[in-house]
Design a protein around this motif. Structure first.
Motif, PDB file in Angstrom:
ATOM      1  N   ASN A  72       2.873   3.198  -1.376  1.00  0.00           N
ATOM      2  CA  ASN A  72       3.233   2.066  -2.236  1.00  0.00           C
ATOM      3  C   ASN A  72       2.680   0.736  -1.722  1.00  0.00           C
ATOM      4  O   ASN A  72       2.328  -0.141  -2.498  1.00  0.00           O
ATOM      5  CB  ASN A  72       4.749   1.974  -2.379  1.00  0.00           C
ATOM      6  CG  ASN A  72       5.323   3.259  -2.969  1.00  0.00           C
ATOM      7  OD1 ASN A  72       4.734   3.822  -3.882  1.00  0.00           O
ATOM      8  ND2 ASN A  72       6.426   3.731  -2.432  1.00  0.00           N
ATOM      9  N   THR A  73       2.605   0.592  -0.377  1.00  0.00           N
ATOM     10  CA  THR A  73       2.132  -0.677   0.188  1.00  0.00           C
ATOM     11  C   THR A  73       0.732  -0.559   0.788  1.00  0.00           C
ATOM     12  O   THR A  73       0.116  -1.555   1.129  1.00  0.00           O
ATOM     13  CB  THR A  73       3.085  -1.160   1.300  1.00  0.00           C
ATOM     14  OG1 THR A  73       3.074  -0.188   2.367  1.00  0.00           O
ATOM     15  CG2 THR A  73       4.503  -1.308   0.778  1.00  0.00           C
ATOM     16  N   ILE A 117       7.557  10.511  -7.813  1.00  0.00           N
ATOM     17  CA  ILE A 117       7.063  10.467  -6.436  1.00  0.00           C
ATOM     18  C   ILE A 117       7.125  11.843  -5.775  1.00  0.00           C
ATOM     19  O   ILE A 117       6.283  12.204  -4.968  1.00  0.00           O
ATOM     20  CB  ILE A 117       7.849   9.422  -5.596  1.00  0.00           C
ATOM     21  CG1 ILE A 117       7.223   9.286  -4.201  1.00  0.00           C
ATOM     22  CG2 ILE A 117       9.340   9.789  -5.502  1.00  0.00           C
ATOM     23  CD1 ILE A 117       7.702   8.074  -3.443  1.00  0.00           C
ATOM     24  N   GLU A 140       5.390   0.532  -9.289  1.00  0.00           N
ATOM     25  CA  GLU A 140       5.154   1.294  -8.061  1.00  0.00           C
ATOM     26  C   GLU A 140       4.267   2.514  -8.324  1.00  0.00           C
ATOM     27  O   GLU A 140       3.347   2.824  -7.561  1.00  0.00           O
ATOM     28  CB  GLU A 140       6.519   1.746  -7.508  1.00  0.00           C
ATOM     29  CG  GLU A 140       6.463   2.404  -6.163  1.00  0.00           C
ATOM     30  CD  GLU A 140       7.854   2.848  -5.719  1.00  0.00           C
ATOM     31  OE1 GLU A 140       8.075   4.056  -5.638  1.00  0.00           O
ATOM     32  OE2 GLU A 140       8.708   1.978  -5.466  1.00  0.00           O
ATOM     33  N   GLN A 141       4.542   3.198  -9.459  1.00  0.00           N
ATOM     34  CA  GLN A 141       3.772   4.397  -9.792  1.00  0.00           C
ATOM     35  C   GLN A 141       2.299   4.054 -10.025  1.00  0.00           C
ATOM     36  O   GLN A 141       1.417   4.829  -9.688  1.00  0.00           O
ATOM     37  CB  GLN A 141       4.316   5.048 -11.069  1.00  0.00           C
ATOM     38  CG  GLN A 141       5.791   5.374 -11.040  1.00  0.00           C
ATOM     39  CD  GLN A 141       6.062   6.664 -10.305  1.00  0.00           C
ATOM     40  OE1 GLN A 141       5.891   6.714  -9.095  1.00  0.00           O
ATOM     41  NE2 GLN A 141       6.467   7.692 -11.005  1.00  0.00           N
ATOM     42  N   TYR A 196       0.530   1.736  -8.559  1.00  0.00           N
ATOM     43  CA  TYR A 196      -0.120   1.581  -7.257  1.00  0.00           C
ATOM     44  C   TYR A 196      -0.361   2.943  -6.615  1.00  0.00           C
ATOM     45  O   TYR A 196      -1.422   3.214  -6.066  1.00  0.00           O
ATOM     46  CB  TYR A 196       0.739   0.711  -6.335  1.00  0.00           C
ATOM     47  CG  TYR A 196       0.993  -0.681  -6.866  1.00  0.00           C
ATOM     48  CD1 TYR A 196      -0.060  -1.474  -7.322  1.00  0.00           C
ATOM     49  CD2 TYR A 196       2.281  -1.210  -6.913  1.00  0.00           C
ATOM     50  CE1 TYR A 196       0.162  -2.756  -7.815  1.00  0.00           C
ATOM     51  CE2 TYR A 196       2.518  -2.487  -7.402  1.00  0.00           C
ATOM     52  CZ  TYR A 196       1.457  -3.255  -7.852  1.00  0.00           C
ATOM     53  OH  TYR A 196       1.673  -4.519  -8.345  1.00  0.00           O
ATOM     54  N   ARG A 197       0.663   3.813  -6.691  1.00  0.00           N
ATOM     55  CA  ARG A 197       0.552   5.120  -6.041  1.00  0.00           C
ATOM     56  C   ARG A 197      -0.566   5.943  -6.666  1.00  0.00           C
ATOM     57  O   ARG A 197      -1.398   6.515  -5.982  1.00  0.00           O
ATOM     58  CB  ARG A 197       1.875   5.876  -6.122  1.00  0.00           C
ATOM     59  CG  ARG A 197       1.819   7.211  -5.386  1.00  0.00           C
ATOM     60  CD  ARG A 197       3.080   8.022  -5.495  1.00  0.00           C
ATOM     61  NE  ARG A 197       4.261   7.234  -5.222  1.00  0.00           N
ATOM     62  CZ  ARG A 197       5.175   6.920  -6.131  1.00  0.00           C
ATOM     63  NH1 ARG A 197       5.035   7.362  -7.370  1.00  0.00           N
ATOM     64  NH2 ARG A 197       6.212   6.196  -5.818  1.00  0.00           N
TER      65      ARG A 197
END
Length: 419
Positions: free
Chosen positions: A361-362, A98, A126-127, A129-130
Motif C-alpha cells: 500500500n505504501t 487484499i 488503497e486497492q 495502489y496495490r
C-alpha cells in the motif's frame, strides 16, 4: 506464420476495488461485442426483472462466483473468452480483496495489459495502489485506467482530470510506461464499445478500440534467443533411427536453420539443421512457438538444457535474488528448502535470506523480517542445487520467472521474478 500473426490474441486482467463495477464492465464488453448467446441474455434479463431493475444487470453475466465468495471458499482466477473481427481476447478476472493478492499475481503473470477500474466518486483507493504496484512488479507492458461510474458524477470532466493527475503522480514512482485513461459508464455503455454522447469533451478512443489496437507484437523479446529443451525425441522405428530432435517452446529470439547455437550448460556449439512445426519444416521460429529442432552434430542434450546464441548467453548461476509473492498458508522463513521450477528445469533450492518485505500500500520496504506469510510480496536470496540459465524478469518474462514448490505436499507456494 509470421510475428504479426501472434498479435491476434490479447490477454488482459481486470483489477479494482469491491463494487467499482468490474463485473458490469466485463458484462458490457461481452454484451456490446455480441459475444453472448441469446439464452444467456434472456436469463440475465429475467433475473434483472425479478430484482426489480429497469435495466439489464450485465454484472450477472460474470458473477457466477459470488455465492462461493460469500461462503468463504477460495476463489481462483476466472478466465473469460471473447472475440471481435480484429482480435481474440482472454480476460483474467481476479478478486479485488487484499486476501486474494496471490490470485491477482496468478492472473496477471501472463497478461499483456491490465485494466484498472477507479470509481469516479471515490477516486484512488488503497486497492488502486496495490493493483497498480502488482501490474508494475509483473512488468505488464500496457495499462488502461478506466474511470467508471461517470454517470454518477454528471459526466464531469473535472472529476476525470483530477483522477488522471492523481494517478500519474503515483505511477511516476513505478515502472508503468504505457498508460491510457478512459472515462466510462459500464452500466450505461459510455465509451466501453461505443462512443459516449454524454462526454463530448473526451476525444480519446473507446476501451474496446484500445484493446483491439494496442501494439503487443513488440512486448515479446525477439532479440535474446532462448530455447529451453522440454523433450528429446528419439523415434524407435528403423526408418528414423538416426533422428534426434529437441522439442520445446521458444522463450525469446528468432531461430533459423543454419544458425549457430550454443548448448547450456555443456557449452558445446552446433548449427541448426531443421526446425519443424507440427511435423512440417519451417524457415524460422520465434516466441512463443512450440517446435522441434535438429542439430548438425550429435550432442548430449537433455530436458532442462537450453539452446542460445554463442554471443548472447543468459546469466548462468546458482545464487540469485527474486521478488516473490508467497501463496501458502505456511509461513516462509530463512534456510527453508524447496523445489524450484524454471522454464523446463526443476531442482532443489534453499532460501538463504529474506531481504525485505514490500508494504504494497505504501511501497515501503520492511527490512529485518524473519518470515513472510500468505499474500506477502518480498525480496529473497536463494541458492539452487544446479546452475540456472536466466535473464532479469524485466528483460524476459519467461526466462526471468520461477515458481517454488513445497517438496512434501507438491503445493505451489510462491511465484517469483528474477531481479
Amino acid at each position: 506464420m509470421n510475428i504479426q500473426e501472434t498479435n491476434q490474441l490479447l490477454r488482459f486482467t481486470t483489477a479494482g476495488s469491491v463494487d467499482d463495477g468490474k463485473s458490469t464492465l466485463i458484462g458490457r464488453l461481452l454484451f456490446d461485442s455480441k459475444s453472448i448467446f441469446e439464452d444467456q441474455i434472456a436469463a440475465v434479463k429475467t433475473s434483472s426483472e425479478k430484482k426489480g431493475f429497469d435495466y439489464v444487470d450485465l454484472s450477472l453475466l460474470t458473477d457466477g462466483l459470488k455465492s462461493e465468495r460469500e461462503q468463504g471458499i477460495t476463489i481462483d482466477v476466472a478466465y473469460r473468452y471473447f472475440a471481435t473481427p480484429k482480435r481474440k481476447f482472454i480476460i483474467a478476472d481476479t478478486p479485488g480483496h487484499i486476501q486474494y493478492t496471490r490470485n491477482m499475481v496468478t492472473g496477471a503473470s501472463t497478461a499483456n495489459l491490465a485494466i484498472i477500474l477507479i470509481d469516479a466518486r471515490k477516486g484512488l483507493l488503497e486497492q488502486t495502489y496495490r493493483h497498480s504496484f502488482i501490474a508494475s512488479l509483473l512488468k505488464i507492458p500496457h495499462v488502461i485506467v478506466c474511470v467508471n461510474k461517470m454517470d454518477l458524477v454528471d459526466y464531469d470532466e473535472t472529476v476525470f482530470e483530477t483522477i488522471i493527475k492523481d494517478y500519474k503522480a503515483f505511477a511516476s514512482k513505478m515502472e508503468i510506461k504505457d498508460v491510457h485513461f478512459v472515462p466510462i459508464s459500464a452500466l450505461k455503455g459510455d465509451n466501453v464499445v461505443d462512443r459516449s454522447k454524454n462526454m463530448d469533451w473526451y476525444e480519446g478512443p473507446t476501451l474496446l478500440y484500445l484493446l483491439e489496437n494496442v501494439h503487443i507484437a513488440s512486448d515479446l523479446n525477439h532479440i535474446d534467443c532462448r530455447f529451453p529443451v522440454q523433450m528429446v525425441i528419439r523415434p524407435h522405428t528403423h526408418e528414423h533411427r538416426d533422428f534426434r530432435g529437441y522439442a520445446g517452446r521458444i522463450e525469446g529470439g528468432i531461430f533459423k536453420p543454419g544458425d549457430e547455437v550454443k548448448v547450456l550448460p555443456s557449452g558445446f556449439t552446433s548449427k541448426i539443421k531443421t526446425i519443424e512445426l507440427n511435423g512440417q519444416p519451417i524457415a524460422e521460429a520465434f516466441s512463443p512457438m512450440s517446435v522441434t529442432m535438429t542439430l548438425e552434430d550429435e550432442l548430449d542434450i537433455s530436458r532442462g538444457d537450453m539452446l542460445v546464441r554463442p554471443n548472447n548467453v543468459p546469466t548462468v548461476g546458482q545464487d540469485l535474488d527474486v521478488m516473490i509473492c508467497w501463496m501458502s498458508q505456511q509461513k516462509l522463513a530463512g534456510r527453508s528448502k524447496l523445489l524450484l521450477r524454471h522454464t523446463t528445469k526443476e531442482c532443489q533450492v534453499m532460501v538463504k535470506q529474506i531481504l525485505y518485505r514490500v508494504n504494497v500500500n505504501t511501497l515501503h520496504r520492511e527490512e529485518g523480517v524473519g518470515e513472510i506469510g500468505m499474500n506477502d510480496i518480498a525480496r529473497i536470496s536463494i541458492r539452487t542445487a544446479q546452475p540456472l540459465f536466466f535473464d532479469p524478469y524485466r528483460r524476459n518474462r519467461q526466462t526471468g520467472s520461477i515458481i517454488l514448490i513445497d517438496p512434501n505436499t507438491n503445493e505451489t507456494v510462491a511465484a517469483g521474478m528474477v531481479i
